[in-house]
Each structure stands twice: as C-alpha cells, then as structure tokens.
Design a protein around this motif. Sequence first.
Motif, short mmCIF file in Angstrom:
data_model
loop_
_atom_site.label_atom_id
_atom_site.label_comp_id
_atom_site.label_asym_id
_atom_site.label_seq_id
_atom_site.Cartn_x
_atom_site.Cartn_y
_atom_site.Cartn_z
N GLU A 132 15.58 -8.03 30.17
CA GLU A 132 16.60 -7.47 29.24
C GLU A 132 16.13 -7.14 27.97
OE1 GLU A 132 19.24 -5.78 30.22
OE2 GLU A 132 20.14 -6.67 31.69
N MET A 133 15.41 -8.20 27.27
CA MET A 133 14.69 -8.00 26.10
C MET A 133 13.61 -7.07 26.13
SD MET A 133 16.02 -10.13 23.97
CE MET A 133 14.82 -10.49 22.75
N GLU A 134 12.93 -6.93 27.09
CA GLU A 134 11.99 -5.86 27.25
C GLU A 134 12.60 -4.44 27.45
OE1 GLU A 134 9.50 -6.47 30.62
OE2 GLU A 134 8.34 -8.47 29.83
N ALA A 135 13.50 -4.37 27.98
CA ALA A 135 14.18 -3.06 28.18
C ALA A 135 14.66 -2.58 26.70
CB ALA A 135 15.31 -3.07 29.07
N TYR A 136 15.53 -3.77 26.15
CA TYR A 136 15.98 -3.54 24.74
C TYR A 136 14.98 -3.01 23.83
CZ TYR A 136 19.13 -3.86 20.83
OH TYR A 136 19.91 -3.77 19.48
N VAL A 137 13.70 -3.56 23.74
CA VAL A 137 12.76 -3.17 22.91
C VAL A 137 12.26 -1.61 23.13
CG1 VAL A 137 10.42 -3.75 22.11
CG2 VAL A 137 11.94 -5.48 22.50
#
Length: 289
Positions: A132-137
């Motif tokens: 989710e963090m990778e997708a957000y970034v």
Amino acid sequence: MLTPGRSLTMHAESGRELPRVEAFEALYNMGCRPRQGEVIMIAGRSGTQKSGLALFWVSQMNMPTLYFSADMSAFTASSRLASMATGDTTEMVEAGMAEGGRYRETYVNALADSRITFSFGSPITWRAVDEEMEAYVELWDAYPNCLVFDNLMDFDNAESDYTEQMAVMSNATELARATGATVIILHHASDKSWEAKSDPWAPPSRDQVKGGLSEKPELSLSVALDPNSHEYRVAVIKQRMGPCDPTAKRYASMRCHPEVTRFSKIERMTLFPPPEPKPWTPTAVLEKS
C-alpha cells in the motif's frame, strides 16, 4: 553519525506540532502536543469511539493520510466520513445511498475533497503495508503525512501474542522514522479489571492498557465515553515531551456526537443525552445540496 546540531537541523521539520483541531482545545490546554513523525497510541475499552476519534482527527487536520482499517468495514468507514462532512447521521447516509440518484451524488460529492486513503483487510500484514505504501508513493510521489492502524490486535498473529504486539510497535516506530509520517495506532484496554467494572466511563490508566504497550509510543492517549452525557474524556497517560498522568485521573473533556462521527468543545455541561436525530427524508438531503 550525526552531531547534535546536525540532527536538530535535519529533523526540526519532522518534529513540528500537528495542526490543531478546535474540538481538542481542552486537551491542548493540558499541555498535550502531538507532533509530526511521532508514534501515537489511542487506547480505550471496547465501544469507546476510538475509530471515530482517529477518523475525525485525521479528517480535521486535512493531511494526506493512509488509513489501515481491519476494525471497520469499507462502508462503515466511508459512511462515517460522509456523515462527518454533511452533518447527516450514518443512517441517513445509508438511506440516501440506497435511494440513489441525487441523494447518492450528494454524499459522494461531500467526500470529493477528502485526503484520506483507505486500505481494508483483516488481518493487517506488513506485506500489505509495504504494498500500500508503494502504491501510495507511485500515485502521489510522496509518503502520507499520517498513517493510522486500526487496530494493533488486528495485525497478523498479534491478537494475543505479546511478542508479535511488541514487533508491531517496533515496526511502527521504524516506519515513522523512515517516512517522517505520524503513526496513530489504536489499541484496547482491559474490560475485566476492577476499575473497568467500578468506573467504566473513566479513561483507563496506563497499567490497564493491554500488554503494557502504551509505554512504547511518544504519546499515548486513554479515552472513555460517558453514554449518558456523551462527554468524551481523554487522558494523556504517556508523553515524552510534556506532562502526563499514568493514572488517567486528570483528563480533558469534549462532546462526542457518535451519530455523525463528530467531536466538539463542551460549552455547557448537561446530564441529558442529545435529542434523537430526525429520520432521513429525501427533502432534507436535497435542501443541503
């Protein structure tokens, strides 16, 4: 290695105070200073509006937020936000969405400016957090300013395992340090202690927080809700850079409005519950639009 001066210069921005929320005035007056980049715990017994408080807080700060929810369903979380934005009860939001047409459009448009992104799934896993963090970034080219984990015991294998719970707290601290984000993590206090039975509407003391984990964050808040007066009580049971009271005897009071997921300052105390909300009607929604 960093000298003290270089460390202060590099991290001064990450340690700034979070945007203030008007409803929390009594809490700030007690010396509570939530800061960017800290790990903050909100602990309370079951049914004390912990999720509602966290959702209201990040919504009012209006900062980019990634909210991991294993405790609320997708519809519950989004309807709470719509209720907060419009002032209509969650029942009215549900009825309006079921009605469709302009009623549905009214509530969807009310969420257009929200800066909260949700991730739903139970249990919460660190693999899912990484993805989710990778997708957000990838989407925003930046880390979120706030991360909310609702709640600690919904992490994979952390329901009753103290070692896993400690690992969650350690990983949350590492995540805050690496990203500069404020990490808000919700946790339970004991419902079976003598204090919980004798004074159930008082904020639980530090030693009633399950696993003793309230000692790990920079800031730990203990919360309780009086269902008769709707007085919401918040105690600072741990604060690394300010006053605190581990016994939770000293607390700030605000008004809780659970039907619309809102909190407000107490202007005048009352011992009576607020009036029952009016039933949903299409006219009421259209008048607001």
